[in-house]
Design a protein around this motif. Structure first.
Motif, PDB file in Angstrom:
ATOM      1  N   GLU A 146       0.825  -1.206   0.000  1.00  0.00           N
ATOM      2  CA  GLU A 146       0.000   0.000   0.000  1.00  0.00           C
ATOM      3  C   GLU A 146       0.859   1.255   0.000  1.00  0.00           C
ATOM      4  OE1 GLU A 146      -3.498   2.105   2.727  1.00  0.00           O
ATOM      5  OE2 GLU A 146      -2.752   0.094   3.209  1.00  0.00           O
ATOM      6  N   PHE A 147       1.961   1.248   0.744  1.00  0.00           N
ATOM      7  CA  PHE A 147       2.836   2.420   0.818  1.00  0.00           C
ATOM      8  C   PHE A 147       3.454   2.748  -0.539  1.00  0.00           C
ATOM      9  CE2 PHE A 147       3.781   1.503   5.571  1.00  0.00           C
ATOM     10  CZ  PHE A 147       2.557   2.042   5.906  1.00  0.00           C
ATOM     11  N   PHE A 148       3.835   1.706  -1.296  1.00  0.00           N
ATOM     12  CA  PHE A 148       4.611   1.920  -2.522  1.00  0.00           C
ATOM     13  C   PHE A 148       3.863   1.488  -3.788  1.00  0.00           C
ATOM     14  CE2 PHE A 148       7.534   1.255   1.019  1.00  0.00           C
ATOM     15  CZ  PHE A 148       8.253   2.437   0.971  1.00  0.00           C
ATOM     16  N   SER A 149       2.527   1.406  -3.694  1.00  0.00           N
ATOM     17  CA  SER A 149       1.659   1.128  -4.853  1.00  0.00           C
ATOM     18  C   SER A 149       2.065  -0.165  -5.548  1.00  0.00           C
ATOM     19  CB  SER A 149       1.709   2.298  -5.847  1.00  0.00           C
ATOM     20  OG  SER A 149       1.291   3.496  -5.229  1.00  0.00           O
ATOM     21  N   LEU A 150       2.169  -1.231  -4.760  1.00  0.00           N
ATOM     22  CA  LEU A 150       2.540  -2.543  -5.292  1.00  0.00           C
ATOM     23  C   LEU A 150       1.406  -3.551  -5.103  1.00  0.00           C
ATOM     24  CD1 LEU A 150       6.187  -2.738  -3.865  1.00  0.00           C
ATOM     25  CD2 LEU A 150       5.494  -2.034  -6.159  1.00  0.00           C
ATOM     26  N   GLN A 151       0.172  -3.069  -5.119  1.00  0.00           N
ATOM     27  CA  GLN A 151      -0.962  -3.961  -4.885  1.00  0.00           C
ATOM     28  C   GLN A 151      -1.129  -5.014  -5.979  1.00  0.00           C
ATOM     29  OE1 GLN A 151      -1.067  -0.664  -4.690  1.00  0.00           O
ATOM     30  NE2 GLN A 151      -2.163   0.041  -2.874  1.00  0.00           N
ATOM     31  N   ASP A 152      -0.508  -4.797  -7.137  1.00  0.00           N
ATOM     32  CA  ASP A 152      -0.632  -5.766  -8.227  1.00  0.00           C
ATOM     33  C   ASP A 152       0.439  -6.849  -8.174  1.00  0.00           C
ATOM     34  OD1 ASP A 152       1.440  -4.040  -8.759  1.00  0.00           O
ATOM     35  OD2 ASP A 152       1.080  -3.983 -10.933  1.00  0.00           O
ATOM     36  N   PHE A 153       1.081  -7.026  -7.015  1.00  0.00           N
ATOM     37  CA  PHE A 153       2.169  -8.013  -6.923  1.00  0.00           C
ATOM     38  C   PHE A 153       1.734  -9.445  -7.241  1.00  0.00           C
ATOM     39  CE2 PHE A 153       0.382  -8.024  -2.654  1.00  0.00           C
ATOM     40  CZ  PHE A 153       0.450  -9.344  -2.262  1.00  0.00           C
ATOM     41  N   PRO A 154       0.457  -9.848  -7.045  1.00  0.00           N
ATOM     42  CA  PRO A 154       0.115 -11.229  -7.432  1.00  0.00           C
ATOM     43  C   PRO A 154       0.236 -11.493  -8.932  1.00  0.00           C
ATOM     44  CG  PRO A 154      -1.495 -10.372  -5.869  1.00  0.00           C
ATOM     45  CD  PRO A 154      -0.669  -9.207  -6.316  1.00  0.00           C
ATOM     46  N   SER A 155       0.053 -10.459  -9.761  1.00  0.00           N
ATOM     47  CA  SER A 155       0.099 -10.644 -11.211  1.00  0.00           C
ATOM     48  C   SER A 155       1.271  -9.940 -11.883  1.00  0.00           C
ATOM     49  CB  SER A 155      -1.203 -10.124 -11.846  1.00  0.00           C
ATOM     50  OG  SER A 155      -1.394  -8.746 -11.554  1.00  0.00           O
ATOM     51  N   ASN A 156       1.957  -9.040 -11.177  1.00  0.00           N
ATOM     52  CA  ASN A 156       3.066  -8.288 -11.758  1.00  0.00           C
ATOM     53  C   ASN A 156       4.374  -8.775 -11.148  1.00  0.00           C
ATOM     54  OD1 ASN A 156       4.919  -6.432 -12.702  1.00  0.00           O
ATOM     55  ND2 ASN A 156       3.598  -4.668 -12.398  1.00  0.00           N
ATOM     56  N   PRO A 157       5.255  -9.426 -11.915  1.00  0.00           N
ATOM     57  CA  PRO A 157       6.510  -9.948 -11.350  1.00  0.00           C
ATOM     58  C   PRO A 157       7.412  -8.857 -10.777  1.00  0.00           C
ATOM     59  CG  PRO A 157       6.060 -10.945 -13.489  1.00  0.00           C
ATOM     60  CD  PRO A 157       5.078  -9.836 -13.322  1.00  0.00           C
ATOM     61  N   ARG A 158       7.454  -7.684 -11.407  1.00  0.00           N
ATOM     62  CA  ARG A 158       8.308  -6.612 -10.893  1.00  0.00           C
ATOM     63  C   ARG A 158       7.827  -6.143  -9.517  1.00  0.00           C
ATOM     64  NH1 ARG A 158       9.786  -2.550 -15.946  1.00  0.00           N
ATOM     65  NH2 ARG A 158      10.952  -4.074 -17.186  1.00  0.00           N
ATOM     66  N   SER A 159       6.527  -5.986  -9.366  1.00  0.00           N
ATOM     67  CA  SER A 159       5.992  -5.584  -8.070  1.00  0.00           C
ATOM     68  C   SER A 159       6.266  -6.643  -7.016  1.00  0.00           C
ATOM     69  CB  SER A 159       4.485  -5.321  -8.182  1.00  0.00           C
ATOM     70  OG  SER A 159       4.214  -4.267  -9.075  1.00  0.00           O
ATOM     71  N   ALA A 160       6.170  -7.915  -7.394  1.00  0.00           N
ATOM     72  CA  ALA A 160       6.445  -8.994  -6.450  1.00  0.00           C
ATOM     73  C   ALA A 160       7.907  -8.988  -6.017  1.00  0.00           C
ATOM     74  CB  ALA A 160       6.082 -10.334  -7.075  1.00  0.00           C
TER      75      ALA A 160
END
Length: 261
Positions: free
Chosen positions: A45-59
Motif C-alpha cells: 500500500e505504501f509503494f503502490s505494489l498492490q498488483d504483486f500477485p500478477s506483476n513480477p516486478r511488483s512482487a
C-alpha cells in the motif's frame, strides 16, 4: 532499445535519507504488523505494489522491501535506523536499475557512501545512526542479498538491449515493394519460364551479390564473437569485484574482533 537512448552510469551523491520513504506514522504501522501478510499488505500500500500477485516486478520489489524490514527486526534496529536502512536499500536499487549498462562499481560506491553518511557524526552532512558492528552487518547483508544477484535485478527492471544492423550500398538500387496488378496478358508458357530463369542466372550482379553476402556473413560472425568476448569480460570483472568486496569485508570483520579483545 537503441544505443542512443541508453543512459550512461551516473555518479550519485549520498545524502541523509532517514524518514525519506518511511515516516514516523508509517513506522508505527509497520511496528504493529506482526504477520507476514500484514507487513506485505502495508508495504504494497505504501509503494503502490498492490498488483504483486500478477506483476513480477511488483512482487520482486515487495520481497526486497519485506526482507529489509525483517533484517532490521533481526538486528534490533529502532525506528530511525529501520527507516534509514530501508531508504539506503531503495536508493541503491534505483541507482542500479537506472541503466542496463554495467554500473556495479558506481552503485557500490554510492551504497558505501550512503552507509557512511549514517555512521559518522558530521552535521549537517552525516549522522552517527549506526555503530561499527551494525555497519558491518548492513554491508554483509546488502552484498550477499542484493549485489550478488544484481544481474537478475537488472534483467527484471531494465530494458533489453538489442543490436540491429542495416546496410545500404552506393550504386545499387533499393528494392521497391509493388502491389501486384491484374494483367490481361496470356499466361507464360514453360519455355518462356526457362528462358527467364536462364537470364536470371546470367545476371551480371549475381556474383557481386554473392560476394557481398559472404563478406557480410563474415563481418557478422566477427561482430558476434567480439560481443561475446566483451560480455564474458564484463562478467569476469563483476565476479572478481564481488570476490574482492567479500575478502575486504571478511578482513574488516577480523580486525573489528581483534580490537574488541
Amino acid at each position: 532499445m537503441g544505443p542512443e537512448s541508453l543512459q550512461q552510469p551516473q555518479q550519485h551523491k549520498a545524502k541523509i535519507c532517514m524518514w525519506k520513504y518511511l515516516d514516523v506514522h508509517s513506522m508505527d504501522l509497520i511496528d504493529k504488523a506482526q504477520t507476514t501478510d500484514e507487513l506485505k499488505s502495508l508495504l504494497s500500500e505504501f509503494f503502490s505494489l498492490q498488483d504483486f500477485p500478477s506483476n513480477p516486478r511488483s512482487a520482486i520489489l515487495l520481497d526486497l522491501y519485506f526482507y529489509c524490514i525483517h533484517f532490521c527486526r533481526d538486528q534490533g534496529f529502532n525506528r530511525e535506523q529501520t527507516s534509514a536502512f530501508f531508504s539506503i536499500v531503495k536508493d541503491t536499487h534505483e541507482a542500479c536499475v537506472e541503466t542496463p549498462l554495467p554500473n556495479v562499481e558506481e552503485c557500490y560506491n554510492y551504497f558505501t557512501e550512503l552507509v557512511f553518511c549514517h555512521s559518522i557524526r558530521r552535521p549537517p552532512f552525516s549522522i552517527d545512526l549506526f555503530s561499527q558492528d551494525q555497519l558491518l552487518a548492513i554491508t554483509d547483508y546488502v552484498i550477499n542479498t542484493y549485489f550478488r544477484h544484481l544481474k537478475l535485478y537488472k534483467y527484471a527492471f531494465t530494458p533489453q538491449v538489442r543490436l540491429d544492423i542495416s546496410f545500404s550500398y552506393i550504386g545499387m538500387p533499393e528494392p521497391k515493394e509493388e502491389e501486384p496488378a491484374e494483367s490481361s496478358e496470356p499466361p507464360i508458357s514453360p519455355l518462356q519460364e526457362e528462358d527467364e530463369e536462364a537470364a536470371a542466372v546470367e545476371d551480371p550482379t549475381a556474383a557481386l551479390r554473392e560476394y557481398i553476402s559472404a563478406q557480410l556473413n563474415q563481418e557478422l560472425a566477427q561482430l558476434r564473437q567480439s560481443v561475446e568476448q566483451r560480455l564474458r569480460a564484463t562478467e569476469d570483472q563483476f565476479s572478481s569485484k564481488l570476490v574482492q568486496l567479500e575478502k575486504g569485508h571478511s578482513g574488516g570483520k577480523g580486525s573489528g574482533k581483534g580490537k574488541k579483545k
